[in-house]
Write a protein that holds these residues in place. Structure first.
Motif, short mmCIF file in Angstrom:
data_model
loop_
_atom_site.label_atom_id
_atom_site.label_comp_id
_atom_site.label_asym_id
_atom_site.label_seq_id
_atom_site.Cartn_x
_atom_site.Cartn_y
_atom_site.Cartn_z
N ASP A 59 -1.56 45.11 140.33
CA ASP A 59 -2.51 45.54 141.53
C ASP A 59 -3.62 46.41 140.82
O ASP A 59 -4.73 45.82 141.43
CB ASP A 59 -1.54 46.25 142.62
N ARG A 91 -0.70 38.84 142.32
CA ARG A 91 0.05 39.93 141.72
C ARG A 91 1.41 39.45 141.04
O ARG A 91 1.88 40.03 140.30
CB ARG A 91 0.07 41.17 142.87
N TRP A 131 -5.91 43.55 139.26
CA TRP A 131 -6.59 42.72 140.12
C TRP A 131 -7.77 43.58 141.07
O TRP A 131 -8.80 43.16 141.26
CB TRP A 131 -5.75 42.18 141.22
N TRP A 151 4.51 45.76 139.37
CA TRP A 151 3.58 45.32 140.30
C TRP A 151 2.48 45.98 140.53
O TRP A 151 1.56 45.66 140.73
CB TRP A 151 4.51 45.00 141.70
N SER A 210 2.37 39.83 137.49
CA SER A 210 3.40 41.07 137.15
C SER A 210 4.38 40.26 135.94
O SER A 210 4.78 40.87 135.15
CB SER A 210 4.22 41.18 138.27
#
Length: 219
Positions: free
Chosen positions: A121, A140, A124, A117, A144
């Motif tokens: 993150d 996310r 992004w 994750w 993932s």
């Protein structure tokens, strides 16, 4: 403290090919550097799992630097694919395999999911994502899944220059972008947008918090 941890991390990684992603690698590195075993536990409280997490986060940190120096170009989907590929290019397959083997154990599964994750993150954020509503979570979560599957494919890829992995990433990202288009079209149906907002309008991206007792492992 942080500098000592970094030195211990680098030294331990040199032992992973021989000792594995475990306490043995950390202890061997500590002996080389003259660091006590007690401090090893301070820096890496979960032993090999903390070592695997530190290596993973080192890759995320390198990816953030890459975004600053070499922003990806092209269409949005192409930028995401470039970022996923670059993240893989920043790490060594043997190290990732050792870490993945450890983090796949039931007692470390939560940490493994969190690390994936965090990578999503990082990607992004590097692409300038500004969403703060439910889309923050959906983007996310979707990435993932893409990144996790890409890592597994990459580890088993014996094609020249990992060309098969690059093609796999492109296909997965194309599927994700197609899904996003379907979502956008669905919201145009009368009543759908209102229903979605009613169900998810309360969801907001978490705000960063600097809590007492927070360590580098939590960052």
């Amino acid at each position: 403290m942080e500098n000592e941890r970094d030195r211990l991390l680098d030294a331990a990684l040199a032992h992973v090919p021989f000792d594995g992603m475990n306490d043995a690698a950390l202890n061997a590195a500590a002996d080389e550097l003259g660091i006590s075993r007690a401090m090893v536990r301070v820096h890496f409280p979960q032993g090999g799992a903390s070592l695997a997490a530190a290596y993973h986060r080192k890759g995320d940190a390198a990816l953030r630097e890459w975004f600053e120096k070499t922003p990806p170009e092209g269409r949005y989907g192409e930028k995401v694919a470039q970022a996923v590929w670059q993240r893989l290019a920043l790490v060594q397959p043997d190290m990732v395999r050792a870490g993945a083997t450890l983090l796949s154990l039931p007692q470390h599964a939560g940490l493994g999911a969190r690390l994936i994750w965090e990578t999503a993150d990082t990607i992004w954020n590097g692409l300038g994502d500004s969403s703060r509503d439910v889309n923050w979570y959906s983007k996310r979560a979707t990435l993932s899944a893409v990144y996790g599957s890409a890592v597994l494919y990459w580890l088993g890829d014996d094609s020249e220059d990992k060309a098969a992995t690059r093609a796999f990433i492109d296909r997965r990202i194309e599927d994700v972008m197609s899904f996003e288009k379907i979502k956008a079209q669905a919201r145009k149906v009368p009543g759908v947008a209102a229903m979605v907002d009613l169900a998810t309008g309360w969801m907001r991206a978490p705000e960063p918090r600097d809590l007492p007792g927070k360590t580098s492992e939590d960052k």
